[in-house]
Every structure is written in C-alpha cells, then in structure tokens.
Design an enzyme around this catalytic site. Structure first.
Site, mmCIF file in Angstrom:
data_model
loop_
_atom_site.group_PDB
_atom_site.id
_atom_site.type_symbol
_atom_site.label_atom_id
_atom_site.label_comp_id
_atom_site.label_asym_id
_atom_site.label_seq_id
_atom_site.Cartn_x
_atom_site.Cartn_y
_atom_site.Cartn_z
ATOM 1 N N THR A 10 0.816 -1.209 0.000
ATOM 2 C CA THR A 10 0.000 0.000 0.000
ATOM 3 C C THR A 10 0.852 1.262 0.000
ATOM 4 O O THR A 10 0.519 2.255 -0.661
ATOM 5 C CB THR A 10 -0.945 -0.003 1.219
ATOM 6 O OG1 THR A 10 -1.797 -1.143 1.137
ATOM 7 C CG2 THR A 10 -1.796 1.250 1.265
ATOM 8 N N ARG B 299 13.534 -14.784 10.844
ATOM 9 C CA ARG B 299 12.709 -15.830 10.233
ATOM 10 C C ARG B 299 13.021 -15.979 8.755
ATOM 11 O O ARG B 299 13.012 -17.085 8.209
ATOM 12 C CB ARG B 299 11.230 -15.497 10.412
ATOM 13 C CG ARG B 299 10.715 -15.681 11.834
ATOM 14 C CD ARG B 299 9.363 -15.015 12.007
ATOM 15 N NE ARG B 299 8.395 -15.526 11.049
ATOM 16 C CZ ARG B 299 7.342 -14.850 10.630
ATOM 17 N NH1 ARG B 299 7.113 -13.623 11.071
ATOM 18 N NH2 ARG B 299 6.503 -15.394 9.767
ATOM 19 N N SER C 259 3.182 -11.638 14.237
ATOM 20 C CA SER C 259 3.788 -10.584 13.435
ATOM 21 C C SER C 259 2.736 -9.605 12.936
ATOM 22 O O SER C 259 2.876 -8.378 13.082
ATOM 23 C CB SER C 259 4.535 -11.206 12.246
ATOM 24 O OG SER C 259 5.070 -10.195 11.409
#
Length: 434
Positions: free
Chosen positions: A119, A167, A182
């Site tokens: 976005t 991660r 998260s």
C-alpha cells in the site's frame, strides 16, 4: 531474563510462561537477545505450536516491545489488514469510506515484497506524498482528517521487525504462530477499537488453498479477540487480480475510478464487504447488510473521495487529487497490448507469475533496497470466465522499454489459460468470527 531457560522449554515441547515471552520480546527490541537465540526461538516455535494461550501471550509481548498508541477521539478507531494479493488496493477505498461513516483510521501499512504489492508503494506513486509521518503528525492528521496511511516507525513493535528478519533466513516464515504474532502485534500497537482481516487464497496469494487460509484466519481472529480487539475475517478469492490492474500508479487509478463513481466490480464489492464487517465490530452499523449500504452510500456519493483528497493533501500530495488524478499520476514510456492467440474462455491464471512480471518490469521489489518505478505494471486484465475471440486483447503492458514489455507479454500469455468453460468462484469464500 533467562533466555536459555525459555529455549529449553521450547525444545522440550513446553509453552513458555507469559512473563518469559514478554521478557524475550523486550530483549528482541533492545538487542539483548542475540540473533542465534532469536533463530533458535523461531525454529522452536515452528516445530512446536504455542497453542492459543501462548500465541496470545507472544502477540501481546511483541506489541508491548515498543510504543503503543492510544486515542481520545469522538468515534471508534478502526482498521483493515490484508494478507496480500494482486491488484488489491482496497485499503485506499476502505480507509476514507470508514471515515465518511464516522470512524477514525490510523492505518499502518507496509511495502511490497515478492509478487504482491504494498500500500505504501502505491500511495507514493502520487507526486510529493509522504508516508513517513512522525507520531505527532500522525495524531494530528487522524484527529483533523480522520485517516492516515503511513509506514510503521522503528518504535512500533520492534520485536517483530527483528524476529521477521531472522525468520527470513532461518526458513521459519510459514509458522502460523509467528505469522499471527507478526501481523497482529503491529495492528494492536496502533490502539485499534476493531479490526477486519482480508485473508486471501489462490494462485496469487501466499495461502494457495481455502483450508490454509481458513487456518490462518481462525488463528488471527481468535488471537485478536483474545487480545481485546473485536475482529472478524473474510476469506477472499485471489485466483485472479482483484482489480483489473497491477502496479502502483495503475492501482491508484483503479481505486480512484471506484471512489469517483466511474467503476464498480470486485474491487468495489470487496471494499464494501470488508468495511461493513468492521463498521459492525466498531458499533457504527447494526448488521453487515446495513454496513454494506453505508459503505456503498459514502463511496457513490463522493464523500469517501473527499476524505481521500484531504488525506492526500495532508500527507504532502496534490490538493485537488480527486478531480485531477488522471493528469497527475506517472505514465510508462511504453504501453503494449497483449493479444490471445486462440479463442475460448479464460479458465485459469498463474497469479504469482503475473505478480513476478510486474516486479520484473520494476513495479515491485525482491529485497527491501530495490527501487520501485511507480508507472509500470499490467492493466486491463481479462477476468476468469470471460469469452474471447482469437486476437482479442487480454492485457496491456506498461513498461520502461520495448524489450521489457515483450518479456512481460510472454509471461502474461503463459499465465493466462484458455479453455472451454470454468466455474465462477465466489469473491468471498467464508466469514470467520470469534
């Protein structure tokens, strides 16, 4: 903090205590926890599920690792989050529409990484617009305009930023517990009164089956509600782009066509459905049907477009964007049609291939340091179930060079399958509640 003890618990299959998780998250944010310990934690969670109680504890611990916003406004503070897809610019429509319905929307968003767009990248296709607002400016804008769409500061859920990077290099990205913590740690840190989630499934989504999307949606909804934020989720179809365009300026144009009443279709429909859910959760609508009507009214009346224009101006963009957007958005140097070599019905699309083609054109990034060209992308995509004559256009490529346009055209031709017939999938597959 006894990090070794916490890791020993995980290795033995025991869920760490809430206080231990809170101390660990704080240590991630401050740097007291080493990369090796963070990697061991991520792998331990990945190999042994935390369960509902542990997932909530981890989410709240990561939320509390940094600043948490609180609001004193004369309406509910609402937000929406999507797990990512192609042509998905609903945030640009939902945020101002919710404001027009009486809500406040401090939307903390992200950038595109991989085959899906972000976005913030879309918004920054608008000349001079800024998404890096200070907390003070964010608060002032939300109070005065009603909404802001901004990036997270380093002080929002720093434990998540640290753990996410670990991660990525330890093959633990797909842990349901870690994904849930998260996403929600950042959203909950924004001080929301209610949240709606758009969980995508399909060839253009990270979840490729409805079952996987349902598991994630249920994890997110149950965790958010247990953390005190009323939340629902819609599982929506991403076996084709939501809007007919992919690319930053092109998706702004799609959103503006909806906001100014020039277009309806799936983008309009899903925006209204998601907005209705959070209007009910936030107490601004009695039923989902009423919420849909409210969303439709503020969009078709132009009220949402007026809010969007004020938000753009407040963030440094043009002051008359709602009326002049077509002349203000950047355009690609090369625009090339793609034609189908055979007649038939559009039966399938390889969404990840289409997203990758946009990235290759320069419209996305593979690593965070990649520069994005806001003008490039793919527009005028055909829809599943559409019948085509031989030689009919199936897409339009927006590129920097003819060579890049040619390569993208070949990807589109390979990604769009033509056959005899296809069963139309519903836009919204399922609604998940607490």
């Amino acid at each position: 903090m006894d990090t070794r003890g916490l890791l020993s618990d995980l290795r033995a299959g025991r869920v760490p205590a809430s206080d231990d998780l809170r101390a660990f998250a704080l240590g991630l944010g401050t740097g007291e926890v080493s990369d090796a310990q963070a990697g061991a934690f991520a792998m331990g969670v990945c190999l042994g599920a935390l369960g509902q109680e542990g997932r909530v504890a981890l989410t709240l611990a990561m939320r509390d690792s940094g600043d948490c916003l609180s609001w004193d406004l004369n309406g509910p503070v609402l937000d929406k989050h999507s797990t990512g897809g192609l042509g998905d610019c609903t945030s640009l429509i939902i945020a101002p529409a919710l404001v027009a319905c009486g809500a406040y929307v401090p939307m903390i968003s992200g950038r595109g990484l991989g085959h899906t767009g972000g976005t913030l990248d879309k918004l920054e296709a608008i000349p001079d617009l800024r998404t890096d607002l200070s907390e003070a400016r964010l608060r002032r804008q939300v109070a005065e305009v009603g909404c802001a769409i901004v990036g997270a500061t380093g002080r929002i859920a720093p434990a998540d930023k640290r753990l996410y990077a670990v991660r990525d290099v330890t093959s633990t990205v797909d842990s349901l517990d870690l994904i849930t913590a998260s996403i929600l740690s950042k959203k909950l840190a924004a001080g929301l009164g209610a949240l709606v989630l758009d969980v995508k499934w399909g060839t253009g989504a990270f979840m490729t089956s409805p079952e996987a999307a349902r598991d994630l949606a249920q994890s997110l909804v149950s965790t958010a509600n247990a953390a005190g934020c009323p939340t629902t989720a819609l599982i929506s179809d991403m076996n084709q782009p939501l809007a007919s365009a992919m690319g930053n300026a092109l998706e702004i144009a799609e959103a503006m066509a909806v906001l100014t009443g020039a277009a309806r279709g799936p983008l309009f429909d899903l925006s209204c459905a998601l907005g209705a859910e959070v209007l009910v959760s936030g107490g601004l609508a009695q039923t989902v049907a009423q919420g849909i009507t409210q969303m439709q009214t503020v969009i078709t009346s132009g009220a949402a477009a007026e809010v969007f224009e004020r938000m753009i101006a407040a963030q440094g963009g043009p002051r008359r964007f709602a009326s002049e957007w077509a002349a203000l958005l950047p355009e690609a140097t090369v625009i090339q049609e793609v034609y189908t070599p055979e007649a038939g019905v559009v039966t399938a699309m390889d969404g990840k291939a289409l997203g990758a083609a946009v990235v290759a054109l320069g419209g996305g990034r593979l690593v965070e340091t990649d520069q994005v060209d806001p003008s490039v992308g793919i527009s005028d995509m055909v829809r599943l179930g559409q019948r085509l004559d031989r030689g009919a256009p199936i897409a339009r490529i927006h590129a920097r060079t003819e060579a890049e346009a040619d390569r993208a055209a070949q990807v589109v031709l390979a990604a769009v399958q033509i056959g005899e017939a296809v069963d139309a999938a519903p836009l919204v597959v399922e609604r998940i509640t607490a």
